[in-house]
Each structure stands twice: as C-alpha cells, then as structure tokens.
Design a protein around this motif. Structure first.
Motif, short mmCIF file in Angstrom:
data_model
loop_
_atom_site.label_atom_id
_atom_site.label_comp_id
_atom_site.label_asym_id
_atom_site.label_seq_id
_atom_site.Cartn_x
_atom_site.Cartn_y
_atom_site.Cartn_z
N PHE A 150 0.73 -1.20 0.02
CA PHE A 150 -0.10 0.08 -0.09
C PHE A 150 0.73 1.40 -0.21
O PHE A 150 1.66 1.59 0.87
CB PHE A 150 -0.92 -0.04 1.24
N ARG A 151 0.87 2.04 -1.08
CA ARG A 151 1.84 2.90 -1.41
C ARG A 151 3.17 2.69 -1.05
O ARG A 151 4.04 3.77 -0.62
CB ARG A 151 1.30 4.25 -0.34
N SER A 152 3.73 1.56 -1.47
CA SER A 152 5.00 1.40 -1.49
C SER A 152 5.44 0.31 -2.43
O SER A 152 4.63 -0.54 -2.99
CB SER A 152 5.29 0.72 0.14
#
Length: 268
Positions: A27-29
């Motif tokens: 998630f967002r990485s």
C-alpha cells in the motif's frame, strides 16, 4: 515522458516475459524483489554505457572525458585535491571520477583508468605500482599534544572505519599490537566511509588511524599531527594503477602518466 500506468504495464510485461516478480507491491510502497535487485545490478551499468554511447553518436564533436575509478576514500582524500592542478596543466582534457568501493572492470561505466587498492598485484590486469600503505594515529593539533601512550589514549575518542575486513584500520588490532588490549577509550565513533573518519579527525572529534599516503598533505601543512612518537606501520595493502591498453585514447595515457607522477611526488 511516460505515464505511471504506461510504466506499470511495461514492468508487468517484463515480469511476465521473465517469469518472476521484480517488485513487491504494498500500500503506497514498492520494493525490488531479490530477482529485481539482481536484474538491476546487471542492467544498470549496461544501460549507463548504452546511454553514453548514444550521446557520443549524437554529438560526435563533444569532448569525451577520461574516467578514473577508485575507492571513495582515495577519490576524496588523494585524487580530488590534485585535480585542480591537472586541469590547469591540461585544460583540453576532461576527467570524470567514478568513486565506488566496488571493483569496476576497465570499460564498465566507461572506466579508462582504475586505482586498485588491494593485496598484491591485481590479478588479470597489467598494473603499475603507485604506493604502499602505512598507518599512523593522527589527530587535530588541539588533541595531539600528549604523547601516544596508555596514559593519554583513554582520554580520547577513537575514530574508526567500520569495516572489519580491514583489520589494520581497526583500533582493536592496533591497540593489541601495542600491548594495549585492555585499554578503554573515552568513546568510539565509527564511520562507514574512510574519508568521514579523516573529516572527523580534522574537526577535532578524536584520534584516527591515518592511512599515510592519504593524510600526508594534512600532516605536512599542520592540519593533522601524528600522535607522539608512533612510527607508521606497513599494512598488506598497496595502490596500483591499471588502464586501457596503450593503443587507446592519448588523453588516457596523459592522465595515467600524471597519476604516476603524482604518486611518486607524493611519497611520504
């Protein structure tokens, strides 16, 4: 000049073609998988060379620099301080410094000349000896007034290159060879790059094990002082110059000869 979705599609197509995942997506990485990291290490220098080759073809009249590869410490402490004099003497030759603690083969990343830091002659490469290595404790003059002995070192902070593969640059090794195994200094500061060790010594933060060939100018002009009567101790390492064959660029030969002259002139 590509959208994120276009890049993502290309990456997924490459993963499908290779049959492995190149990234771990969260998630967002995002992070490289072991396979992605391996591919990156292989592709990065090749793509760099491809880009440089394309630039030469697109701009055939542009001067090409002579690329010199060496370790980060040697580049910062020995090579860079001398480059100004080279530029004044040879304004028509551009030099590019590729500082990397990895051993870059000649030709990789455009390397024309390399200064090898190794035990004995570099294997498989024609090499010329530049200088050996000796180690002596050094410090800023404000800290170097007391003689180097058991009575003074416990009052000092010791600065260390955090690389156990180089025991001759470790304080435990030096203290043990001088019968000071039980000595406990006031503190320790460790650095992962050798030039940081020397910068800390110049700032008066403690006592460093100085590689004499690299710190000799600082000893000569008084920025550093060797502690007490400690004599320099030879290490098993030396510095060697390797270069592309002599039928290569005349500029490469000029830079190589200049490096040899600098090594000879700078012998402590």
């Amino acid at each position: 000049h590509l959208t994120q979705s276009a890049v993502s599609r290309q990456i997924r197509a490459l993963e499908t073609h290779l049959g492995v995942a190149l990234f771990t997506r969260g998630f967002r990485s995002i992070a490289l998988t072991p396979e992605g990291a391996q591919l990156f290490r292989l592709a990065d220098p090749w793509l760099t060379q491809l880009g440089e080759l394309g630039e030469r073809w697109r701009h055939p009249g542009r001067r090409q620099p002579v690329t010199v590869s060496t370790t980060i410490g040697v580049a910062a402490l020995w090579l860079l301080p001398r480059l100004g004099a080279f530029q004044q003497a040879h304004p028509g030759i551009d030099v590019r410094v590729a500082a990397d603690n990895r051993v870059l083969p000649l030709g990789q990343d455009g390397v024309d000349i390399a200064i090898r830091y190794c035990r004995g002659r570099p294997a498989g490469e024609p090499a010329q000896w530049l200088f050996g290595e000796a180690v002596v404790p050094v410090a800023h003059p404000s800290l170097a007034e007391a003689p180097l002995d058991v009575a003074s070192l416990p009052r000092q902070v010791l600065l260390e290159f955090d690389d156990p593969s180089r025991p001759w640059l470790q304080w435990d090794e030096w203290l043990g060879s001088h019968g000071m195994q039980a000595l406990r200094p006031r503190g320790m500061l460790r650095f992962n790059q050798y030039d940081q060790v020397v910068q800390a010594a110049l700032a008066g933060q403690g006592v460093a094990l100085g590689r004499l060939a690299l710190v000799a100018p600082m000893l000569a002009d008084g920025r550093l002082r060797a502690l007490g009567s400690a004599a320099p101790e030879q290490t098993p390492l030396s510095y060697w110059l390797v270069r592309q064959p002599r039928d290569g660029s005349p500029d490469t030969e000029i830079v190589a000869q200049w490096l040899l002259e600098q090594a000879q002139a700078g012998q402590p």
